[in-house]
Write a protein that holds these residues in place. Structure first.
Motif, PDB file in Angstrom:
ATOM      1  N   PHE A   1       5.456 -26.213 -32.270  1.00 38.86           N
ATOM      2  CA  PHE A   1       5.068 -24.927 -31.693  1.00 38.86           C
ATOM      3  C   PHE A   1       4.134 -25.118 -30.500  1.00 38.86           C
ATOM      4  CE2 PHE A   1       1.729 -21.627 -31.645  1.00 38.86           C
ATOM      5  CZ  PHE A   1       2.481 -20.536 -31.227  1.00 38.86           C
ATOM      6  N   CYS A   2       3.136 -25.973 -30.654  1.00 42.00           N
ATOM      7  CA  CYS A   2       2.187 -26.229 -29.563  1.00 42.00           C
ATOM      8  C   CYS A   2       2.873 -26.870 -28.364  1.00 42.00           C
ATOM      9  CB  CYS A   2       1.034 -27.100 -30.056  1.00 42.00           C
ATOM     10  SG  CYS A   2      -0.057 -26.259 -31.208  1.00 42.00           S
ATOM     11  N   LEU A   3       3.742 -27.831 -28.619  1.00 40.59           N
ATOM     12  CA  LEU A   3       4.456 -28.502 -27.536  1.00 40.59           C
ATOM     13  C   LEU A   3       5.374 -27.537 -26.789  1.00 40.59           C
ATOM     14  CD1 LEU A   3       5.234 -31.159 -26.077  1.00 40.59           C
ATOM     15  CD2 LEU A   3       7.068 -31.369 -27.756  1.00 40.59           C
ATOM     16  N   LEU A   4       6.192 -26.789 -27.528  1.00 42.15           N
ATOM     17  CA  LEU A   4       7.118 -25.850 -26.895  1.00 42.15           C
ATOM     18  C   LEU A   4       6.383 -24.738 -26.158  1.00 42.15           C
ATOM     19  CD1 LEU A   4       9.906 -25.459 -29.602  1.00 42.15           C
ATOM     20  CD2 LEU A   4       9.984 -26.771 -27.473  1.00 42.15           C
ATOM     21  N   GLY A   5       5.328 -24.214 -26.782  1.00 44.71           N
ATOM     22  CA  GLY A   5       4.552 -23.161 -26.124  1.00 44.71           C
ATOM     23  C   GLY A   5       3.940 -23.639 -24.823  1.00 44.71           C
ATOM     24  N   SER A   6       3.403 -24.833 -24.837  1.00 43.40           N
ATOM     25  CA  SER A   6       2.799 -25.392 -23.632  1.00 43.40           C
ATOM     26  C   SER A   6       3.853 -25.663 -22.556  1.00 43.40           C
ATOM     27  CB  SER A   6       2.045 -26.670 -23.978  1.00 43.40           C
ATOM     28  OG  SER A   6       1.375 -27.166 -22.851  1.00 43.40           O
ATOM     29  N   LEU A   7       5.000 -26.208 -22.950  1.00 45.98           N
ATOM     30  CA  LEU A   7       6.059 -26.488 -21.981  1.00 45.98           C
ATOM     31  C   LEU A   7       6.617 -25.210 -21.361  1.00 45.98           C
ATOM     32  CD1 LEU A   7       8.057 -29.357 -23.728  1.00 45.98           C
ATOM     33  CD2 LEU A   7       6.593 -29.526 -21.718  1.00 45.98           C
ATOM     34  N   ILE A   8       6.900 -24.211 -22.187  1.00 49.33           N
ATOM     35  CA  ILE A   8       7.466 -22.960 -21.687  1.00 49.33           C
ATOM     36  C   ILE A   8       6.479 -22.233 -20.785  1.00 49.33           C
ATOM     37  CG2 ILE A   8       8.251 -20.659 -22.389  1.00 49.33           C
ATOM     38  CD1 ILE A   8       9.495 -22.079 -24.870  1.00 49.33           C
ATOM     39  N   LEU A   9       5.220 -22.166 -21.211  1.00 53.76           N
ATOM     40  CA  LEU A   9       4.220 -21.507 -20.376  1.00 53.76           C
ATOM     41  C   LEU A   9       3.913 -22.319 -19.125  1.00 53.76           C
ATOM     42  CD1 LEU A   9       1.837 -20.077 -23.090  1.00 53.76           C
ATOM     43  CD2 LEU A   9       3.400 -18.815 -21.622  1.00 53.76           C
ATOM     44  N   GLY A  10       4.101 -23.640 -19.188  1.00 55.21           N
ATOM     45  CA  GLY A  10       3.902 -24.485 -18.022  1.00 55.21           C
ATOM     46  C   GLY A  10       4.914 -24.208 -16.931  1.00 55.21           C
TER      47      GLY A  10
END
Length: 105
Positions: A32-41
């Motif tokens: 969740f943290c990885l995907l959230g950071s990548l998508i928001l990035g």
């Protein structure tokens, strides 16, 4: 535990460093943290940074609970500060199966 339950549990235990967390809870939260950071990035680097800061404390809490499940102290997360070797050791510990009788229960 599925993805949705793991995220809900981690947000409910936002700063709870006591107890235990199963492998699925920790790894779903990490995803969740990885995907959230990548998508928001992709949208904005500032949004990604804010998301990462907002999820840092629950990430540390679930990692501490995960280490408790393997009969280790949550303070052993500090091993991750050692470049490369520390990360490998920490990932190894976090991926191990939990102990049935933990002193951190």
């Amino acid at each position: 535990m599925d993805f949705k339950d793991a995220v809900r549990t981690c947000f409910n235990n936002y700063a709870n460093f006591d107890g235990r967390a199963g492998r699925s809870e920790f790894w779903w939260w990490a995803l969740f943290c990885l995907l959230g950071s990548l998508i928001l990035g992709v949208v904005s680097h500032k949004l990604s940074a804010i998301f990462s800061l907002a999820t840092l404390l629950p990430y540390l809490a679930v990692a501490a609970r995960r280490l408790h499940d393997t009969d280790r102290s949550g303070w052993l997360q500090l091993v991750g500060l050692i470049p490369f070797v520390g990360w490998i050791i920490l990932i190894y510990w976090l991926a191990q199966e939990g102990k049935s009788s933990s002193r951190y229960a």
